[in-house]
Write a protein that holds these residues in place. Structure first.
Motif, PDB file in Angstrom:
ATOM      1  N   ASN A 124       0.816  -1.220   0.000  1.00  0.00           N
ATOM      2  CA  ASN A 124       0.000   0.000   0.000  1.00  0.00           C
ATOM      3  C   ASN A 124       0.847   1.266   0.000  1.00  0.00           C
ATOM      4  OD1 ASN A 124      -2.595  -1.156  -0.044  1.00  0.00           O
ATOM      5  ND2 ASN A 124      -2.565  -1.536   2.140  1.00  0.00           N
ATOM      6  N   LYS A 168      -7.309  -2.355   4.466  1.00  0.00           N
ATOM      7  CA  LYS A 168      -5.947  -2.300   3.930  1.00  0.00           C
ATOM      8  C   LYS A 168      -5.651  -3.520   3.066  1.00  0.00           C
ATOM      9  CE  LYS A 168      -4.168   0.403   7.848  1.00  0.00           C
ATOM     10  NZ  LYS A 168      -3.231   0.413   8.994  1.00  0.00           N
ATOM     11  N   ALA A 173      -4.615  -3.477  -0.895  1.00  0.00           N
ATOM     12  CA  ALA A 173      -3.417  -4.163  -1.385  1.00  0.00           C
ATOM     13  C   ALA A 173      -3.770  -5.103  -2.534  1.00  0.00           C
ATOM     14  CB  ALA A 173      -2.750  -4.925  -0.242  1.00  0.00           C
TER      15      ALA A 173
END
Length: 338
Positions: A110, A285, A289
């Motif tokens: 990320n 998250k 990703a």
């Protein structure tokens, strides 16, 4: 006596065992690599170079885990949705080390892989409008928008808010993609009970489109009709309106195909791979990703996996369709093109 007890205690302790890390890309064909890790060899090596600064060992010990092994562990976990213990055993590390590695890998992807960008360059926007027109015969379109449900473990806080319309705990992730199924904008922070239209009204992309008038998005009937968000006719009564709906669906279908391909590549996002067993913030998250890695696959021309999962197409119609308003008149002008 005390010394004798200490010696006996040391004898009973299990000696340290360094596992053999046997996974090497050179031992696999490109097809086998894609099947196991979803990226081809060239893309994996590019990713390892990009994330090396974050994943390189922070110690000089001889048995430290290298950055390539960490990349493979992270990719395998996202690709297969396996138990962390199985992924760790496969790559010769402990479960505890595997958990730390997956967290490091997701954070590094990320931070380093910045390939989710909404087009702002004039030439890029013109080219995007051209490709969407070739697909849908609708002018001034720069993306297709929709939401998808990502199954997660029931959170301890605000548990009820994460129960989606399909009666499981989830994140409702909004995304925009282009005609190549490349994600250009993502919002991965809302609980599963939140409606698609509410997520769009709260996102920064809506403000950007209102302010700049850069173009329109294609959305399903779960979104409100706006001058920058084109939705289908709820009850088509003429041949022109039916033709408009058909081509509108053809243009909007790329986002549903993109979601299906994303979840096929990274089974941790699909219910067949279980659920994401993290807190909602970390689940968001993980989703980001996976979408960045998906875009890397698109940019590198990585073949699609076999048996792509079809994305569900159901939506809750937006009641206020704005007929007779300025937005409705704009849609009527487009309908007359058919």
């Amino acid at each position: 006596m005390a010394a004798l007890l200490l010696v006996n205690e040391r004898r009973r302790r299990k000696s340290r065992c360094f596992r053999q890390r046997t996974v090497h890309l050179d031992d696999l064909t490109d097809r086998e690599v894609i099947s196991r890790y979803r990226l081809n060899k060239a893309a994996i090596k590019e990713l390892e170079e990009l994330c090396r600064a974050d994943l390189s060992p922070k110690t000089g010990r001889s048995q430290s885990i290298g950055s390539m092994t960490k990349v493979l562990i992270g990719l395998r976990f996202l690709a297969k949705g396996d138990f962390l213990s199985e992924v760790s055993d496969l790559h010769g590390v402990s479960k505890a080390s595997g958990a730390v590695i997956v967290d490091e890998f997701i954070s590094s992807v990320n931070a380093r892989l910045n390939n989710i960008r909404f087009p702002t360059d004039r030439n890029d926007i013109i080219q995007l409008k051209r490709t969407f027109y070739q697909k849908s015969r609708i002018p001034n379109v720069i993306g297709a928008v929709d939401g998808t449900l990502i199954p997660i473990e029931a959170p301890k806080e605000n548990e009820a808010a994460y129960v989606c319309r399909k009666n499981f705990h989830a994140l409702n992730v909004q995304a925009v993609c282009d005609t190549d199924m490349r994600f250009t904008d993502v919002v991965a922070m809302w609980p599963g009970s939140q409606h698609d239209s509410a997520i769009f009204d709260a996102c920064g992309l809506k403000d950007y489109l209102e302010r700049t008038g850069a173009g329109m998005l294609l959305g399903d009937s779960g979104y409100p009709l706006r001058r920058y968000l084109l939705t289908p006719k709820l009850n088509p009564t003429t041949q022109q309106e039916e033709e408009f709906n058909k081509y509108h669906s053809r243009g909007r279908m790329v986002i549903e195909r993109a979601f299906g391909l994303l979840k096929s590549r990274f089974r941790c996002l699909h219910r067949t791979g279980g659920v994401l067993q993290f807190k909602p913030g970390k689940c968001g998250k993980v989703v980001l990703a996976c979408m960045r890695l998906h875009n890397l696959c698109v940019n590198r021309g990585v073949p699609e996996p076999q048996g792509v999962i079809p994305e569900a197409t159901e939506s809750t119609p937006y009641i206020l369709d704005n007929p007779g308003s300025e937005d409705g008149n704009l849609r009527d002008q487009i309908v007359r093109l058919f």
